[in-house]
Motif scaffolding. Structure first.
Motif, short mmCIF file in Angstrom:
data_model
loop_
_atom_site.label_atom_id
_atom_site.label_comp_id
_atom_site.label_asym_id
_atom_site.label_seq_id
_atom_site.Cartn_x
_atom_site.Cartn_y
_atom_site.Cartn_z
N GLY A 1 2.85 -3.65 14.97
CA GLY A 1 3.68 -3.36 13.63
C GLY A 1 2.86 -3.14 13.24
O GLY A 1 2.43 -1.95 12.89
N PRO B 1 3.99 -7.94 10.66
CA PRO B 1 4.75 -7.55 11.59
C PRO B 1 6.38 -6.86 12.14
O PRO B 1 6.37 -6.48 11.21
CB PRO B 1 5.44 -8.79 11.97
N VAL B 2 6.80 -5.98 13.38
CA VAL B 2 7.13 -4.84 12.56
C VAL B 2 8.65 -5.43 12.61
O VAL B 2 9.42 -5.18 12.41
CB VAL B 2 7.39 -4.08 14.14
N THR C 1 9.57 -5.10 9.12
CA THR C 1 10.03 -3.86 8.28
C THR C 1 11.18 -2.95 9.60
O THR C 1 11.60 -3.53 10.38
CB THR C 1 8.29 -3.33 8.93
#
Length: 412
Positions: A54, A112-113, A116
């Protein structure tokens, strides 16, 4: 006067020294027992790091982020796992970060990715996170000086993994007892060779070596020797001086009262005591210490030659002290079971009969199998228990409760 089973157990146990320690590499430590406490030499983790793929951020910078109103931050650095240069996160920026990578100074959370748009030059954050979110803090698992593995622990895969994570190349463990097995008898022939009249295939050596290995020892079998005192002594000297080392010698055969009893003839009065034990099977026994040509003293236990006598004697006299000498518990469970058939035992002797213990209608029962003679190996091979009949008992009826030693737990 015969020696009781308990008396001989005490004498044999006295031959074994306390457990000794050795350091082994971790690759050889599986199943071994730690000889001392192992304490952490580094913190785990050793630094604050990301628990997620992330973006490292300051939580305050994305406090207003939401799915329908994301907060966009410039991405000023990329932090893959293994990056070692120190980084600092400026306010109002983000660093793309991978799981396990060190958290930059100034950051206090990881987004966390999945929350996003996974941007590279800038990132749109769609959810706020609290301080400390997805961050593994230094020492949160273990810190320097903490007890990592206590003494007396049987090392399994996760424990070895912990030792490796602490950077330890090896570990101090209790050493196995090194045992050499020697069978005696001019009538013995190696498996696979033709038999002449009066000859038998040698079985005690491989049986006892297997039993010793199963108990945790490092056991090796020497080729059996004929009934010749000089050859037998030469073989013992060679075993004692062998560079592989020997902590215990176990022999089978040659200890009875007849002629050509090579073990007794070679060792009686020379540090080894030969006795009669009030038991069936396995009455003739011997034990003591012998000296090699270099003066080194090695304990020796001399078992009778009949195969059932040899194996029962191992179970009764050797297995428990052998395991204690390696820091292992006596794992032979004792219980009581209901006899499914009557038994007769000779007066004044402690009898060990072969049996199969099982559950029947919710009751623990034991089926006596085979006669009490010491040459009926097939019944010992089929047994999972020894029925322990005391010296003061001559007859047990069907339905009576009997003491039972479990010798096979059914595990692979």
């Amino acid at each position: 006067m015969m020696r009781t089973v308990s008396e001989h157990q005490h004498v044999v146990a006295g031959l074994f020294p306390p457990p000794r320690a050795e350091v082994v590499p971790l690759a050889a430590a599986l199943g071994r027992i730690t000889a001392a406490d192992v304490r952490a030499t580094v913190d785990l983790p050793g630094f604050d790091n990301s628990a997620m793929d992330g973006y490292a951020v300051r939580a305050v910078d994305i406090a207003a982020a939401a799915e329908d109103s994301p907060v966009t931050l410039p991405v000023s650095a990329d932090i893959p796992a293994g990056r070692t240069d120190p980084l600092y996160l400026d306010p109002g920026t983000a660093h793309r970060i991978m799981t396990g990578s060190p958290l930059p100074s100034g950051a206090d959370a990881v987004v966390p990715v999945e929350q996003t748009d996974a941007g590279l030059q800038s990132v749109a954050v769609h959810a706020s996170v609290a301080q400390g979110a997805s961050v593994r803090t230094a020492g949160s698992d273990i810190v320097v000086g903490d007890l990592a593995i206590p003494a007396g622990t049987v090392l399994h895969a996760p424990a070895i993994g912990l030792l490796a994570a602490l950077g330890l190349p090896g570990v101090e463990v209790l050493a196995p007892v090194r045992v050499v097995v020697v069978s005696t008898g001019s009538e013995l022939v190696a498996a696979g060779q033709p038999l002449r009249h009066g000859q038998i295939y040698e079985s005690n050596g491989v049986m006892l070596t297997s039993a010793l290995s199963e108990a945790g020892a490092i056991a090796r079998q020497e080729h059996f020797v004929p009934d010749d005192v000089a050859q037998f002594r030469e073989r013992l000297d060679a075993i004692i001086t062998d560079e592989r080392g020997c902590d215990l010698i176990v022999t089978s055969g040659g200890v009875s009262a007849g002629a050509y009893e090579v073990v007794k003839d070679a060792l009686a009065g020379d540090g080894v005591e030969f006795v009669k034990v009030a038991m069936q099977p396995g009455m003739p026994q011997g034990c003591g210490r012998i000296r090699g040509p270099d003066g080194q003293s090695v304990p020796i236990v001399t078992l009778p030659g009949n195969p059932v006598s040899a194996q029962v004697s191992f179970e009764v006299f050797l297995r428990a002290p052998l395991r204690r000498a390696m820091g292992l518990a006596d794992d032979r469970e004792r219980t009581t079971a209901e006899l499914t058939a009557p038994l007769h035992s000779p007066a004044g002797k402690r009898q060990f009969r072969r049996g199969i213990i099982r559950i029947e209608d919710g009751r623990v029962v034991v089926d006596p199998i085979g006669p009490p003679s010491s040459h009926h190996l097939r019944y010992l091979a089929a047994a999972n228990a020894l029925i322990d009949v005391g010296t003061d008992t001559e007859n047990l009826a069907r339905g009576d409760l009997a003491e039972v030693i479990l010798i096979d737990d059914g595990s692979a």
